[in-house]
Design a protein around this motif. Structure first.
Motif, mmCIF file in Angstrom:
data_model
loop_
_atom_site.group_PDB
_atom_site.id
_atom_site.type_symbol
_atom_site.label_atom_id
_atom_site.label_comp_id
_atom_site.label_asym_id
_atom_site.label_seq_id
_atom_site.Cartn_x
_atom_site.Cartn_y
_atom_site.Cartn_z
ATOM 1 N N ALA A 1 7.879 19.990 -6.788
ATOM 2 C CA ALA A 1 7.120 19.032 -7.599
ATOM 3 C C ALA A 1 5.783 19.589 -8.064
ATOM 4 C CB ALA A 1 6.898 17.741 -6.807
ATOM 5 N N ASN A 2 5.127 20.358 -7.207
ATOM 6 C CA ASN A 2 3.795 20.869 -7.553
ATOM 7 C C ASN A 2 3.820 22.028 -8.550
ATOM 8 O OD1 ASN A 2 4.978 22.533 -5.635
ATOM 9 N ND2 ASN A 2 3.031 23.126 -4.722
ATOM 10 N N ILE A 3 4.996 22.542 -8.875
ATOM 11 C CA ILE A 3 5.074 23.648 -9.848
ATOM 12 C C ILE A 3 5.922 23.279 -11.067
ATOM 13 C CG2 ILE A 3 4.630 25.468 -8.161
ATOM 14 C CD1 ILE A 3 7.689 26.024 -8.178
ATOM 15 N N MET A 4 6.130 21.986 -11.280
ATOM 16 C CA MET A 4 7.006 21.554 -12.367
ATOM 17 C C MET A 4 6.376 21.623 -13.754
ATOM 18 S SD MET A 4 10.093 21.087 -11.617
ATOM 19 C CE MET A 4 10.599 20.326 -13.152
ATOM 20 N N ALA A 5 5.057 21.591 -13.864
ATOM 21 C CA ALA A 5 4.420 21.550 -15.190
ATOM 22 C C ALA A 5 4.900 22.664 -16.112
ATOM 23 C CB ALA A 5 2.904 21.554 -15.049
ATOM 24 N N PRO A 6 4.904 23.935 -15.705
ATOM 25 C CA PRO A 6 5.396 24.961 -16.623
ATOM 26 C C PRO A 6 6.906 24.893 -16.836
ATOM 27 C CG PRO A 6 4.767 25.963 -14.526
ATOM 28 C CD PRO A 6 4.352 24.521 -14.481
ATOM 29 N N ILE A 7 7.624 24.378 -15.852
ATOM 30 C CA ILE A 7 9.078 24.263 -15.975
ATOM 31 C C ILE A 7 9.433 23.200 -17.013
ATOM 32 C CG2 ILE A 7 11.215 23.702 -14.736
ATOM 33 C CD1 ILE A 7 9.892 26.428 -13.961
ATOM 34 N N VAL A 8 8.697 22.105 -16.994
ATOM 35 C CA VAL A 8 8.941 21.038 -17.972
ATOM 36 C C VAL A 8 8.754 21.570 -19.395
ATOM 37 C CG1 VAL A 8 8.093 18.802 -18.802
ATOM 38 C CG2 VAL A 8 8.383 19.195 -16.355
ATOM 39 N N GLN A 9 7.863 22.516 -19.560
ATOM 40 C CA GLN A 9 7.596 23.079 -20.889
ATOM 41 C C GLN A 9 8.798 23.810 -21.470
ATOM 42 O OE1 GLN A 9 4.749 22.312 -22.543
ATOM 43 N NE2 GLN A 9 4.416 21.062 -20.742
ATOM 44 N N ILE A 10 9.727 24.265 -20.629
ATOM 45 C CA ILE A 10 10.909 24.968 -21.156
ATOM 46 C C ILE A 10 12.111 24.041 -21.320
ATOM 47 C CG2 ILE A 10 10.178 27.227 -20.319
ATOM 48 C CD1 ILE A 10 12.253 26.966 -18.069
ATOM 49 N N MET A 11 11.933 22.771 -20.975
ATOM 50 C CA MET A 11 13.022 21.811 -21.171
ATOM 51 C C MET A 11 13.228 21.575 -22.659
ATOM 52 S SD MET A 11 12.507 18.764 -18.398
ATOM 53 C CE MET A 11 12.756 19.058 -16.662
ATOM 54 N N PRO A 12 14.497 21.508 -23.090
ATOM 55 C CA PRO A 12 14.754 21.135 -24.483
ATOM 56 C C PRO A 12 14.357 19.674 -24.731
ATOM 57 C CG PRO A 12 16.781 21.880 -23.372
ATOM 58 C CD PRO A 12 15.703 21.814 -22.350
ATOM 59 N N THR A 13 14.310 19.304 -25.962
ATOM 60 C CA THR A 13 13.740 18.029 -26.396
ATOM 61 C C THR A 13 14.311 16.799 -25.691
ATOM 62 O OG1 THR A 13 13.356 19.006 -28.554
ATOM 63 C CG2 THR A 13 13.235 16.614 -28.420
ATOM 64 N N LYS A 14 15.613 16.604 -25.740
ATOM 65 C CA LYS A 14 16.206 15.380 -25.175
ATOM 66 C C LYS A 14 15.995 15.307 -23.669
ATOM 67 C CE LYS A 14 19.737 15.379 -28.724
ATOM 68 N NZ LYS A 14 21.150 15.666 -29.006
ATOM 69 N N LEU A 15 16.192 16.421 -23.000
ATOM 70 C CA LEU A 15 16.000 16.433 -21.548
ATOM 71 C C LEU A 15 14.542 16.187 -21.190
ATOM 72 C CD1 LEU A 15 17.171 16.750 -18.725
ATOM 73 C CD2 LEU A 15 16.844 19.240 -18.957
ATOM 74 N N SER A 16 13.631 16.756 -21.946
ATOM 75 C CA SER A 16 12.211 16.546 -21.647
ATOM 76 C C SER A 16 11.828 15.081 -21.843
ATOM 77 C CB SER A 16 11.310 17.466 -22.472
ATOM 78 O OG SER A 16 11.368 17.151 -23.834
ATOM 79 N N VAL A 17 12.441 14.409 -22.799
ATOM 80 C CA VAL A 17 12.184 12.976 -23.003
ATOM 81 C C VAL A 17 12.715 12.181 -21.812
ATOM 82 C CG1 VAL A 17 12.823 10.964 -24.417
ATOM 83 C CG2 VAL A 17 12.067 13.088 -25.516
ATOM 84 N N VAL A 18 13.938 12.482 -21.380
ATOM 85 C CA VAL A 18 14.519 11.794 -20.224
ATOM 86 C C VAL A 18 13.635 12.005 -18.996
ATOM 87 C CG1 VAL A 18 16.483 11.767 -18.620
ATOM 88 C CG2 VAL A 18 16.890 11.863 -21.085
ATOM 89 N N TYR A 19 13.202 13.241 -18.778
ATOM 90 C CA TYR A 19 12.349 13.569 -17.643
ATOM 91 C C TYR A 19 11.012 12.827 -17.731
ATOM 92 C CZ TYR A 19 9.851 16.323 -14.149
ATOM 93 O OH TYR A 19 9.118 16.707 -13.058
ATOM 94 N N ALA A 20 10.392 12.845 -18.888
ATOM 95 C CA ALA A 20 9.096 12.176 -19.073
ATOM 96 C C ALA A 20 9.227 10.665 -18.872
ATOM 97 C CB ALA A 20 8.538 12.483 -20.460
ATOM 98 N N GLU A 21 10.304 10.079 -19.349
ATOM 99 C CA GLU A 21 10.522 8.645 -19.161
ATOM 100 C C GLU A 21 10.698 8.318 -17.679
ATOM 101 O OE1 GLU A 21 13.857 7.817 -21.704
ATOM 102 O OE2 GLU A 21 12.579 7.601 -23.481
ATOM 103 N N TYR A 22 11.418 9.170 -16.969
ATOM 104 C CA TYR A 22 11.589 8.927 -15.535
ATOM 105 C C TYR A 22 10.260 9.109 -14.800
ATOM 106 C CZ TYR A 22 13.354 8.496 -10.913
ATOM 107 O OH TYR A 22 13.550 8.029 -9.640
ATOM 108 N N GLU A 23 9.509 10.110 -15.190
ATOM 109 C CA GLU A 23 8.201 10.346 -14.585
ATOM 110 C C GLU A 23 7.290 9.136 -14.790
ATOM 111 O OE1 GLU A 23 5.142 14.068 -14.376
ATOM 112 O OE2 GLU A 23 5.996 13.612 -16.336
ATOM 113 N N GLN A 24 7.302 8.572 -15.993
ATOM 114 C CA GLN A 24 6.497 7.390 -16.283
ATOM 115 C C GLN A 24 6.978 6.189 -15.464
ATOM 116 O OE1 GLN A 24 3.654 7.249 -18.307
ATOM 117 N NE2 GLN A 24 3.503 5.364 -17.148
ATOM 118 N N TYR A 25 8.272 6.029 -15.367
ATOM 119 C CA TYR A 25 8.864 4.957 -14.566
ATOM 120 C C TYR A 25 8.383 5.067 -13.116
ATOM 121 C CZ TYR A 25 12.517 2.668 -11.779
ATOM 122 O OH TYR A 25 13.195 1.905 -10.860
ATOM 123 N N TYR A 26 8.439 6.278 -12.566
ATOM 124 C CA TYR A 26 8.014 6.493 -11.186
ATOM 125 C C TYR A 26 6.511 6.215 -11.027
ATOM 126 C CZ TYR A 26 7.375 8.540 -6.619
ATOM 127 O OH TYR A 26 7.047 8.723 -5.305
#
Length: 125
Positions: free
Chosen positions: A88-113
């Motif tokens: 979890a503490n090293i996800m910021a750069p990993i999220v940057q390589i996520m493609p568009t749809k997956l990054s949206v799903v991830y960001a929505e879940y992050e906001q939900y949490y």
């Protein structure tokens, strides 16, 4: 896309996961998705960017085809394992390589949490 089709494709794309995925009950979609999340987390620990990208691209190409059960497993089992797991503490750069749809799903879940945490804090518990 059915659950079985998804996991058949996953095994074809990532043959090393075959045994672990097939050991899980085929009806426990979340547990099977957790196997993939664990694999991705292992790759993140190893900083294996090409293989992480392959995992993300696999999901990206199937997001629009997923049934509701798979979408829920993507959120609850995959995104949550990345967001809250040992990396979890090293996800910021990993999220940057996520493609568009997956990054949206991830960001929505992050906001939900984050909203759950905020409600919990605000309730004084």
């Amino acid at each position: 896309m059915s659950d079985e089709d998804f996991f058949e494709d996953l095994i074809k794309s990532f043959p090393t996961l075959k045994t672990d995925i097939e050991e899980e009950d085929r009806y426990l979609v979340h547990m099977r998705m957790e196997v993939f999340a664990g694999y991705t987390n292992k790759l993140i620990e190893e900083n294996n960017i090409p293989e992480i990208t392959k995992c993300f691209d696999f999901l990206e190409s199937r997001i629009d085809l997923m049934n509701d059960t798979l979408k829920n497993a993507l959120n609850v089992s995959y995104c949550e394992a990345l967001l809250l797991g040992k990396n979890a503490n090293i996800m910021a750069p990993i999220v940057q390589i996520m493609p568009t749809k997956l990054s949206v799903v991830y960001a929505e879940y992050e906001q939900y949490y984050e909203n759950i945490l905020k409600r919990h804090r605000d309730s004084g518990q």
